[in-house]
Design a protein around this motif. Sequence first.
Motif, PDB file in Angstrom:
ATOM      1  N   PRO A 183     -27.733  38.793 -17.312  1.00 41.95           N
ATOM      2  CA  PRO A 183     -27.779  40.264 -17.278  1.00 41.95           C
ATOM      3  C   PRO A 183     -27.639  40.822 -15.868  1.00 41.95           C
ATOM      4  O   PRO A 183     -27.242  41.973 -15.697  1.00 41.95           O
ATOM      5  N   GLU A 184     -27.965  40.034 -14.852  1.00 45.88           N
ATOM      6  CA  GLU A 184     -27.871  40.506 -13.465  1.00 45.88           C
ATOM      7  C   GLU A 184     -26.434  40.538 -12.945  1.00 45.88           C
ATOM      8  O   GLU A 184     -26.173  41.023 -11.834  1.00 45.88           O
ATOM      9  N   LEU A 185     -25.478  40.023 -13.729  1.00 46.92           N
ATOM     10  CA  LEU A 185     -24.080  39.979 -13.294  1.00 46.92           C
ATOM     11  C   LEU A 185     -23.474  41.381 -13.313  1.00 46.92           C
ATOM     12  O   LEU A 185     -23.325  42.001 -14.364  1.00 46.92           O
ATOM     13  N   ASN A 186     -23.144  41.891 -12.134  1.00 45.95           N
ATOM     14  CA  ASN A 186     -22.513  43.206 -12.005  1.00 45.95           C
ATOM     15  C   ASN A 186     -21.034  43.043 -11.717  1.00 45.95           C
ATOM     16  O   ASN A 186     -20.640  42.225 -10.881  1.00 45.95           O
ATOM     17  N   VAL A 187     -20.223  43.825 -12.392  1.00 44.31           N
ATOM     18  CA  VAL A 187     -18.768  43.721 -12.248  1.00 44.31           C
ATOM     19  C   VAL A 187     -18.193  45.089 -11.900  1.00 44.31           C
ATOM     20  O   VAL A 187     -18.487  46.090 -12.568  1.00 44.31           O
ATOM     21  N   LYS A 188     -17.380  45.122 -10.859  1.00 47.43           N
ATOM     22  CA  LYS A 188     -16.676  46.344 -10.487  1.00 47.43           C
ATOM     23  C   LYS A 188     -15.243  46.248 -11.009  1.00 47.43           C
ATOM     24  O   LYS A 188     -14.438  45.476 -10.505  1.00 47.43           O
ATOM     25  N   GLN A 189     -14.966  46.999 -12.032  1.00 49.43           N
ATOM     26  CA  GLN A 189     -13.663  46.889 -12.692  1.00 49.43           C
ATOM     27  C   GLN A 189     -12.603  47.722 -11.978  1.00 49.43           C
ATOM     28  O   GLN A 189     -12.892  48.793 -11.435  1.00 49.43           O
ATOM     29  N   THR A 190     -11.374  47.213 -11.990  1.00 51.93           N
ATOM     30  CA  THR A 190     -10.261  47.958 -11.395  1.00 51.93           C
ATOM     31  C   THR A 190      -9.762  48.990 -12.403  1.00 51.93           C
ATOM     32  O   THR A 190      -9.811  48.773 -13.610  1.00 51.93           O
ATOM     33  N   PRO A 191      -9.268  50.125 -11.924  1.00 44.87           N
ATOM     34  CA  PRO A 191      -8.791  51.148 -12.855  1.00 44.87           C
ATOM     35  C   PRO A 191      -7.443  50.784 -13.465  1.00 44.87           C
ATOM     36  O   PRO A 191      -6.643  50.050 -12.869  1.00 44.87           O
ATOM     37  N   PHE A 192      -7.203  51.290 -14.641  1.00 43.06           N
ATOM     38  CA  PHE A 192      -5.896  51.186 -15.301  1.00 43.06           C
ATOM     39  C   PHE A 192      -4.820  51.834 -14.428  1.00 43.06           C
ATOM     40  O   PHE A 192      -5.058  52.840 -13.765  1.00 43.06           O
ATOM     41  N   GLN A 193      -3.622  51.247 -14.422  1.00 38.73           N
ATOM     42  CA  GLN A 193      -2.505  51.804 -13.671  1.00 38.73           C
ATOM     43  C   GLN A 193      -1.276  51.921 -14.563  1.00 38.73           C
ATOM     44  O   GLN A 193      -1.051  51.059 -15.430  1.00 38.73           O
ATOM     45  N   PHE A 194      -0.528  52.974 -14.327  1.00 40.56           N
ATOM     46  CA  PHE A 194       0.763  53.141 -15.005  1.00 40.56           C
ATOM     47  C   PHE A 194       1.841  53.163 -13.934  1.00 40.56           C
ATOM     48  O   PHE A 194       1.817  53.988 -13.022  1.00 40.56           O
TER      49      PHE A 194
END
Length: 434
Positions: free
Chosen positions: A159-170
């Motif tokens: 549960p301590e795993l934090n993820v910074k997701q990249t935004p969708f791109q077109f």
Amino acid sequence: MLLIYTHKLTPRLRYAFKHVFTRVLKIPIEFTTRVEEFIAHGPLKMTYTKQPLQNEFFVKSHELLFDHGVGDVEINVQQWDQVACFFSTNSDKSILPYDIFAATFYLLSRYEEYIPHVKDEHGRYPVNESLAFKHKFLEQPVIDIWAYKLLGILQERFPELNVKQTPFQFTPVISVPLVFGYRKVGILRTISGTFGDLFRFRLRKVLLRYAVLFGIKKDPYDTFDDFINLHLTYKVKAIYFFLFAKYATYDKNISVYSNVFRSLIKSVSDYAITSLLVSYEAFSNIDVLKKERKRLSDLIHRPVVRVMQHYNKLDFPDTYRNLIDAEVNEDYTMGYPNTIGFRAGTCTPFYFYDIGAEMPTPLKINPVVTTDFALKEIGNTQQIIDKITRIGEVIEAVNGNFVFKLHNTTLIENEWKGWREIYIKTLQRFGSKK
């Protein structure tokens, strides 16, 4: 940081894990082959081998990532929660029912394209030979879907795993094999085109041709202002690929010495990234490739680091080896010219892995999911819009990059009926306008 233990650390293993964790999920990882280092590490760790060490997060490994070269690989495609997958682990101890890392390598490396196959008339790999086409998962970015399924399982365990997701791109990419249809094409092509239209009773084209030549109308292929204005309106960054080569059987753009042509390229480069559509001849001739690249770079006064292959010609591994030798950084050919789908199973940019040399390379591959040609055959305008929307939503769900290939002729309304509306709807849905 996630520590990964394996009994043998190979270039293939590093490559597959880095794509899944670093590029798709943005999770930093390290590797170890030392049991004592693994045991001493904190809770955030996993093993990738044949048997777990203790009671840790364990994924049973397939032999593919520890192998060399190309051989016969047995593949049995099955369903994993409504998504196709292969390389079953056949283990109650494995957290994942499939070795998604070996499967990722198989698709990303284009392993199947190294295996002998019958090519089409342009020497291209036919889509119907691909595993994804045969098993009906071509329109799914399965690698990204697997990665996010893995993320969900990891976050349940850690549960301590934090993820910074990249935004969708077109990202629209505009291929320009012929900058003008009538203007500056030369006397012989004008005469032959005129007689060809007359022979087929295409009188409107004859009138349009000479209206363009006498400056009464704008050349229909000159749609660059339209594209630029649309991209500025919807805050979309497009890339234009110009064929800048000598005239040949398959390369029919106007002269590279035409001041009008050169001026147009420089004008486009003021507003958008401008790069090279590699000629049919340069596909197999690295000296010609280097010459075309330098010629365009000298014109726009910027390095040309991105390319797309004319006619979507791609031959593993020679095409990409040539690009690396020519010091090209990025390629936009990874897709099928007339078929929608994820040729490499992903909508996330990745790096070419040379199986012959057994090493990853610095050449960045940008997957192209669809082309205007592939969509044109679907049906009416609304059906095409609906299809584009479904494709984009699939990519949005995994924060990928929707690379959409068009041509400068796509906005010619009398030849591509309804496509201006289609493209505007696409930009409204996936562009950045607030």
